[in-house]
Scaffold this active site. Structure first.
Site, PDB file in Angstrom:
ATOM      1  N   ALA A  54      -9.235  12.967 -40.320  1.00 11.93           N
ATOM      2  CA  ALA A  54     -10.099  13.597 -39.314  1.00 11.93           C
ATOM      3  C   ALA A  54     -11.594  13.461 -39.618  1.00 11.93           C
ATOM      4  CB  ALA A  54      -9.684  15.066 -39.148  1.00 11.93           C
ATOM      5  N   ASP A 251      -6.109  18.379 -38.703  1.00 10.42           N
ATOM      6  CA  ASP A 251      -6.818  17.593 -37.684  1.00 10.42           C
ATOM      7  C   ASP A 251      -7.470  18.460 -36.627  1.00 10.42           C
ATOM      8  OD1 ASP A 251      -4.667  15.698 -38.894  1.00 10.42           O
ATOM      9  OD2 ASP A 251      -6.207  14.450 -37.968  1.00 10.42           O
TER      10      ASP A 251
HETATM   11  O1  MRU Z   1      -2.977   9.820 -38.710  1.00 12.26           O
HETATM   12  P1  MRU Z   1      -3.952  10.119 -39.822  1.00 12.26           P
HETATM   13  O2  MRU Z   1      -3.686   9.336 -41.053  1.00 12.26           O
HETATM   14  O3  MRU Z   1      -5.377  10.019 -39.355  1.00 12.26           O
HETATM   15  O4  MRU Z   1      -3.671  11.647 -40.149  1.00 12.26           O
HETATM   16  C1  MRU Z   1      -4.454  12.259 -41.149  1.00 12.26           C
HETATM   17  C2  MRU Z   1      -4.081  13.647 -41.425  1.00 12.26           C
HETATM   18  O5  MRU Z   1      -3.192  14.211 -40.827  1.00 12.26           O
HETATM   19  C3  MRU Z   1      -4.943  14.372 -42.425  1.00 12.26           C
HETATM   20  O6  MRU Z   1      -4.211  15.310 -43.124  1.00 12.26           O
HETATM   21  C4  MRU Z   1      -6.090  15.057 -41.687  1.00 12.26           C
HETATM   22  O7  MRU Z   1      -6.739  14.176 -40.822  1.00 12.26           O
HETATM   23  C5  MRU Z   1      -7.079  15.653 -42.626  1.00 12.26           C
HETATM   24  S1  MRU Z   1      -8.020  14.455 -43.508  1.00 12.26           S
HETATM   25  C6  MRU Z   1      -9.137  15.302 -44.461  1.00 12.26           C
END
Ligand code: MRU
Length: 373
Positions: A54, A251
């Site tokens: 995120a 997210d």
């Molecule tokens: O699909 P992604 O790899 O972007 O998903 C990422 C996550 O779910 C993380 O846990 C979230 O974005 C937090 S990152 C600090």
């Protein structure tokens, strides 16, 4: 193996015209940077998770807004604003769940609208570049603060317990340090022994393997005693008594503390509750969406079936034509959350009041509005 803290996830190139991202789809085997400067390539890099996590896609969103706005040739401010609105909407359509993308685009657009009557188009371009750089710089400090609060929890629990995490919320998912993995980086700075004091269990995280490919890489490259487990092994490990705390990223957090994170997180939280293991969510305040009352309002990204049936396998592993369920995220109920670690402190239930006391409030939205707005 290169310490991931030495890798830049997203930066503006020296020429101030290109975005440079580390292509995370190739990790941990290949470390390759991509230079991006057109809207379609940036959109594709976010959609395909070349840049992901995120906060990192928020930083990319800020730079995308600036880089694409900088290419506009008009000197007429009204036309510039119209074109920037299109850029914002297009980039925002690449992924829906992580609020950081729309948060960063909204922040850039707010600057444009607030200063459009005072600056020329050329001056505005410089102003937008400064804002995008500020988003990245702030993200580094925010992640460090989250890490420091998380480290306090590790100190309270004591050295040597197992720490479980899901997906990747490490330095690769942010501008630096990460959120859920930041406490471990801070522990190392405080002289904790990476092999004796820290034992990190990374859920593999089907279907895109961010846990196995990215978190396990980050933790192992930092010298930490690291284990990968398939997602369905989390309950076994928790039951064994090895896990003292769980840190996950997020997210989007709704005002009541419900939060969306990588698919599988809610199952981890339910099991943690069963075994009485503290479950903490690491959330920059930019990930807290106070315009959403509960997790029911969060839009969950659905992805291609091939990610489940074909990706990573030498040959297809499910019959042709079978239905596939592939949500990228799930929503964990706030009742399963021990605390939400932000850069401003740790929020506890009732979360809405806790967030408000920290000064986390609804922000102006130009994209990612609710249906009735
Ligand atoms: O699909 P992604 O790899 O972007 O998903 C990422 C996550 O779910 C993380 O846990 C979230 O974005 C937090 S990152 C600090």
């Amino acid at each position: 193996m290169e310490n991931a803290l030495n890798l830049d996830t997203v930066v503006l190139a020296e020429n101030q015209k290109d975005i440079i991202i580390l292509d995370q789809t190739l990790l941990p085997n290949v470390c390759k940077y991509l230079t991006l400067n057109n809207a379609e390539d940036i959109w594709e890099a976010i959609y395909s998770l070349r840049v992901r996590g995120a906060p990192a896609i928020g930083v990319t969103g800020g730079y995308a807004y600036y880089v694409l706005a900088d290419q506009l040739t008009t000197t007429d401010m009204a036309e510039f604003v119209t074109e920037c609105t299109k850029i914002m909407e297009y980039i925002n359509s690449s992924r829906p769940t992580a609020v950081n993308l729309s948060w960063a685009l909204n922040r850039m657009h707010s600057v444009l609208l607030a200063e459009k009557d005072r600056l020329s188009v050329e001056e505005m371009k410089v102003r937008l570049r400064d804002e995008a750089n500020a988003i990245r710089e702030e993200d580094i400090q925010i992640s460090r603060n989250i890490g420091a609060y998380g480290f306090e929890l590790l100190e309270q629990i004591g050295k040597g317990v197992g720490i479980m995490t899901h997906c990747n919320a490490g330095t690769l998912a942010t501008a630096k340090y990460g959120t859920a993995l930041a406490p471990m980086y801070i522990a190392l700075e405080h002289g904790w022994d990476p092999k004796k004091d820290l034992h990190v269990y990374c859920d593999e995280t089907r279907p895109l393997l961010q846990g196995a490919r990215l978190s396990a890489y980050e933790m192992q490259a930092a010298g930490i005693d690291t284990y990968v487990q398939c997602d369905n092994m989390a309950s076994y490990t928790m039951k064994s008594g090895k896990i003292g705390i769980i840190f996950v990223g997020c997210d989007r957090v709704a005002a009541n503390g419900d939060f969306a994170n990588k698919i599988g997180t809610s199952g981890v939280a339910i099991i943690a509750k069963h075994y009485g293991i503290p479950f903490y969510v690491c959330a920059p305040s930019s990930t807290i969406d106070m315009t959403m009352e509960s997790g029911d309002e969060i839009h969950i990204e659905q992805r291609k079936p091939e990610e489940v049936t074909e990706m990573w396998y030498k040959e297809r592993m499910a019959p042709e034509g079978v239905g596939v369920v592939n949500p990228a995220f799930d929503v964990t109920d706030h009742s399963l959350v021990t605390g939400i670690i932000t850069e401003k402190g740790i929020a506890y239930a009732p979360f809405k009041e806790s967030f408000e006391k920290m000064g986390i409030l609804p922000v102006e939205k130009y994209v990612d509005k609710k249906k009735d707005q």
